[in-house]
Design a protein around this motif. Sequence first.
Motif, PDB file in Angstrom:
ATOM      1  N   ALA A 200      29.726  29.944  47.381  1.00 42.11           N
ATOM      2  CA  ALA A 200      28.935  31.039  46.816  1.00 42.11           C
ATOM      3  C   ALA A 200      29.748  32.332  46.796  1.00 42.11           C
ATOM      4  N   ARG A 201      30.439  32.613  47.904  1.00 44.59           N
ATOM      5  CA  ARG A 201      31.276  33.815  47.948  1.00 44.59           C
ATOM      6  C   ARG A 201      32.434  33.721  46.959  1.00 44.59           C
ATOM      7  N   GLU A 202      33.024  32.532  46.871  1.00 41.85           N
ATOM      8  CA  GLU A 202      34.140  32.331  45.946  1.00 41.85           C
ATOM      9  C   GLU A 202      33.672  32.497  44.504  1.00 41.85           C
ATOM     10  N   GLN A 203      32.486  32.003  44.203  1.00 39.75           N
ATOM     11  CA  GLN A 203      31.932  32.127  42.854  1.00 39.75           C
ATOM     12  C   GLN A 203      31.670  33.593  42.513  1.00 39.75           C
ATOM     13  N   THR A 204      31.106  34.324  43.458  1.00 35.81           N
ATOM     14  CA  THR A 204      30.838  35.748  43.232  1.00 35.81           C
ATOM     15  C   THR A 204      32.131  36.503  42.939  1.00 35.81           C
ATOM     16  N   LYS A 205      33.174  36.207  43.731  1.00 38.14           N
ATOM     17  CA  LYS A 205      34.476  36.873  43.525  1.00 38.14           C
ATOM     18  C   LYS A 205      35.058  36.519  42.162  1.00 38.14           C
ATOM     19  N   ALA A 206      34.987  35.235  41.788  1.00 41.14           N
ATOM     20  CA  ALA A 206      35.540  34.810  40.503  1.00 41.14           C
ATOM     21  C   ALA A 206      34.774  35.440  39.348  1.00 41.14           C
TER      22      ALA A 206
ATOM     23  N   GLY B 217      39.798  33.507  29.959  1.00 36.34           N
ATOM     24  CA  GLY B 217      39.557  32.067  29.830  1.00 36.34           C
ATOM     25  C   GLY B 217      39.931  31.316  31.101  1.00 36.34           C
ATOM     26  N   ASP B 218      41.075  31.686  31.679  1.00 41.81           N
ATOM     27  CA  ASP B 218      41.505  31.032  32.927  1.00 41.81           C
ATOM     28  C   ASP B 218      40.512  31.298  34.061  1.00 41.81           C
ATOM     29  N   LEU B 219      40.056  32.547  34.148  1.00 45.60           N
ATOM     30  CA  LEU B 219      39.122  32.899  35.208  1.00 45.60           C
ATOM     31  C   LEU B 219      37.768  32.216  35.021  1.00 45.60           C
ATOM     32  N   GLU B 220      37.337  32.060  33.777  1.00 46.51           N
ATOM     33  CA  GLU B 220      36.067  31.369  33.509  1.00 46.51           C
ATOM     34  C   GLU B 220      36.168  29.900  33.893  1.00 46.51           C
ATOM     35  N   ASP B 221      37.372  29.327  33.705  1.00 44.73           N
ATOM     36  CA  ASP B 221      37.581  27.942  34.156  1.00 44.73           C
ATOM     37  C   ASP B 221      37.455  27.850  35.684  1.00 44.73           C
ATOM     38  N   VAL B 222      37.968  28.875  36.382  1.00 47.21           N
ATOM     39  CA  VAL B 222      37.858  28.911  37.842  1.00 47.21           C
ATOM     40  C   VAL B 222      36.386  28.991  38.250  1.00 47.21           C
ATOM     41  N   VAL B 223      35.622  29.828  37.548  1.00 45.46           N
ATOM     42  CA  VAL B 223      34.195  29.961  37.851  1.00 45.46           C
ATOM     43  C   VAL B 223      33.484  28.622  37.688  1.00 45.46           C
ATOM     44  N   LEU B 224      33.779  27.925  36.605  1.00 36.31           N
ATOM     45  CA  LEU B 224      33.140  26.627  36.360  1.00 36.31           C
ATOM     46  C   LEU B 224      33.497  25.620  37.453  1.00 36.31           C
TER      47      LEU B 224
END
Length: 229
Positions: A44-50, A94-101
């Motif tokens: 959850a924290r990682e998702q918020t940061k991304a 785009g790269d960051l959105e891939d990280v979020v997914l």
Amino acid sequence: MRLAQLAHRRQGLPEHAEIESLTKDLAQLRDLLVAAQTEESDCAREQTKAEQDVDQVRQRAVRDQQRLDSGAVTSPKDLENLQRELVSLAKRQGDLEDVVLEVMERRESAQERVAELTERVGAVQGKADDATARRDAAQGALDDEAASVAKEREVVAGSVPADLMKLYEKIRGQQGGVGAAKLFQRRCEGCRLELNITELNEVRAAAPETVVRCENCRRILVRTSESGL
């Protein structure tokens, strides 16, 4: 002897082992649940940061696009740099959105694991509660019976001569809580050994009020119509 048997039954209730096993299972499941909850929290924290990183890049791209569209930048070199930055920001976004997914998928998996383990903990806890209730009920019944036997023993003990009671208590202390045993079919129910013919003849010849003892275990023998004399 009856009190000793009841105490033995109390200690040997099958629910004791069942509860111990369920308690171990619960401890293991709870450890797994804590680990899954920790993983979900980390995700959850990682998702918020991304997501914040994506938002920052998106805002930067919006500002650059507004500058480009405003016509305020007239230098060809500045225009080229601005356009190049927009391309770079789009790739970065785009790269960051891939990280979020990817993080969202891991978080969803952790959430499913938490839900599964929570259900399993509840099921095992229910079994443990049921076993505890059954154990408590069985112990209560045995305790009630033991209290009744103790009262009966107290009444009987009051009618037994003091010297005989003293002997009984001494033997009882030496023989694991059993000071007297029934003579049944020529066998001492204390040590489970059959009396030989000489011993039987001595018991037969003894007066009813005479205290007779087993030659093997030395417990007091209780004679009845089933003694086989």
